[in-house]
Enzyme design. Sequence first.
Site, PDB file in Angstrom:
ATOM      1  N   LYS A  13       0.815  -1.221   0.000  1.00 55.71           N
ATOM      2  CA  LYS A  13       0.000   0.000   0.000  1.00 55.71           C
ATOM      3  C   LYS A  13       0.848   1.270   0.000  1.00 55.71           C
ATOM      4  CE  LYS A  13      -1.066  -0.243   4.961  1.00 55.71           C
ATOM      5  NZ  LYS A  13      -0.067  -1.310   5.217  1.00 55.71           N
ATOM      6  N   ARG A  88      -5.609   2.634  11.849  1.00 58.93           N
ATOM      7  CA  ARG A  88      -5.204   1.243  12.077  1.00 58.93           C
ATOM      8  C   ARG A  88      -6.017   0.608  13.205  1.00 58.93           C
ATOM      9  NH1 ARG A  88       0.481   1.846  10.008  1.00 58.93           N
ATOM     10  NH2 ARG A  88       1.215  -0.216   9.451  1.00 58.93           N
ATOM     11  N   ARG A 122      11.980  -6.295   0.992  1.00 61.14           N
ATOM     12  CA  ARG A 122      11.783  -4.847   1.092  1.00 61.14           C
ATOM     13  C   ARG A 122      13.006  -4.168   1.713  1.00 61.14           C
ATOM     14  NH1 ARG A 122       6.033  -2.948   3.340  1.00 61.14           N
ATOM     15  NH2 ARG A 122       6.791  -3.515   5.406  1.00 61.14           N
ATOM     16  N   ARG A 152      14.248  -2.586   7.146  1.00 64.94           N
ATOM     17  CA  ARG A 152      13.695  -1.971   8.355  1.00 64.94           C
ATOM     18  C   ARG A 152      13.771  -2.981   9.498  1.00 64.94           C
ATOM     19  NH1 ARG A 152       7.890   0.242   6.431  1.00 64.94           N
ATOM     20  NH2 ARG A 152       7.305  -0.624   8.434  1.00 64.94           N
ATOM     21  N   ARG A 163       3.487  -7.951  14.062  1.00 61.26           N
ATOM     22  CA  ARG A 163       2.729  -6.944  13.310  1.00 61.26           C
ATOM     23  C   ARG A 163       1.487  -7.556  12.675  1.00 61.26           C
ATOM     24  NH1 ARG A 163       6.869  -4.545   9.257  1.00 61.26           N
ATOM     25  NH2 ARG A 163       5.177  -3.133   8.708  1.00 61.26           N
TER      26      ARG A 163
HETATM   27  P1  AMP Z   1       4.153   1.467   8.475  1.00 65.94           P
HETATM   28  O1  AMP Z   1       5.317   2.197   7.918  1.00 65.94           O
HETATM   29  O2  AMP Z   1       2.835   2.034   8.051  1.00 65.94           O
HETATM   30  O3  AMP Z   1       4.246  -0.034   8.270  1.00 65.94           O
HETATM   31  O4  AMP Z   1       4.195   1.691  10.062  1.00 65.94           O
HETATM   32  C1  AMP Z   1       5.281   1.234  10.852  1.00 65.94           C
HETATM   33  C2  AMP Z   1       4.873   1.162  12.313  1.00 65.94           C
HETATM   34  O5  AMP Z   1       4.509   2.460  12.789  1.00 65.94           O
HETATM   35  C3  AMP Z   1       3.652   0.299  12.628  1.00 65.94           C
HETATM   36  O6  AMP Z   1       3.981  -1.077  12.713  1.00 65.94           O
HETATM   37  C4  AMP Z   1       3.217   0.887  13.969  1.00 65.94           C
HETATM   38  O7  AMP Z   1       4.067   0.462  15.016  1.00 65.94           O
HETATM   39  C5  AMP Z   1       3.464   2.366  13.765  1.00 65.94           C
HETATM   40  N1  AMP Z   1       2.264   3.027  13.210  1.00 65.94           N
HETATM   41  C6  AMP Z   1       2.130   3.611  11.988  1.00 65.94           C
HETATM   42  N2  AMP Z   1       0.895   4.092  11.799  1.00 65.94           N
HETATM   43  C7  AMP Z   1       0.207   3.799  12.939  1.00 65.94           C
HETATM   44  C8  AMP Z   1      -1.131   4.004  13.352  1.00 65.94           C
HETATM   45  N3  AMP Z   1      -2.033   4.595  12.565  1.00 65.94           N
HETATM   46  N4  AMP Z   1      -1.480   3.569  14.601  1.00 65.94           N
HETATM   47  C9  AMP Z   1      -0.600   2.972  15.419  1.00 65.94           C
HETATM   48  N5  AMP Z   1       0.670   2.735  15.077  1.00 65.94           N
HETATM   49  C10 AMP Z   1       1.086   3.132  13.841  1.00 65.94           C
END
Ligand code: AMP
Length: 212
Positions: A13, A88, A122, A152, A163
């Site tokens: 996404k 989320r 990734r 990452r 996750r």
């Molecule tokens: P992403 O880059 O979107 O995969 O986000 C990486 C991490 O950031 C996630 O696994 C969460 O720990 C945190 N995170 C990002 N967006 C949110 C959200 N809307 N609510 C809670 N944690 C978030």
Amino acid sequence: MNLVFLGPPGVGKGSLAVRIAKDYGLLHISTGEMLRAEISAGTHTGKLAEKYINDGNLMPDSLIIEMLLSKLQHSTAKQGYILDGFPRTLNQAQELDKFVQIDAAINLDAPEAVLLKRISHRRICPVCGKGYISYMMSSNLCEQCGVEVIMRDDDKEEVVKARLVEYHTKTEPIIDYYRSTGKLISVDGDDTMEGVAAKVEEILEDLKLANN
Ligand code: AMP
């Protein structure tokens, strides 16, 4: 047009949001990227975020909602925006609806084996945050910064498992929420980036026509 992109980790996404935002002149807002920027800057929020992210857990709702709403208040997204990684939780989705009008929630999905494979390939630039797929790179350097790309920490296998549990328990219920408000559009994410982008663009063209 204000859009939400939903889907499990590794479904693509983020890359799709970058591409669609560029094509449609929308602002791409990724809460994950915002948190990684806070971590790099060594801020108080960043220090807190690091622990949650590296354990594969979601950040507390109150903090992330405040961060996102403040970003939306200060943004000058004339054409609209794509929210990538927010909401989320059901609570985040309901809070969002109190402040802004979301036109559609595009939900991407793919089998877990596909997600795990994609995540293992990734890579990310530690300086600018640009994302890459390892086997599609001619060298392991970021084309913008020239520095070596990395995996990452939260893409490592044990963290990804946590996750996915967070996704199934806390994020998946949002799908029903958007279905009940008539905003849900489901797209099969088990396809090439080109294929998924074409499907989403077709949907957005229909939405544009419906809104005019
Ligand atoms: P992403 O880059 O979107 O995969 O986000 C990486 C991490 O950031 C996630 O696994 C969460 O720990 C945190 N995170 C990002 N967006 C949110 C959200 N809307 N609510 C809670 N944690 C978030």
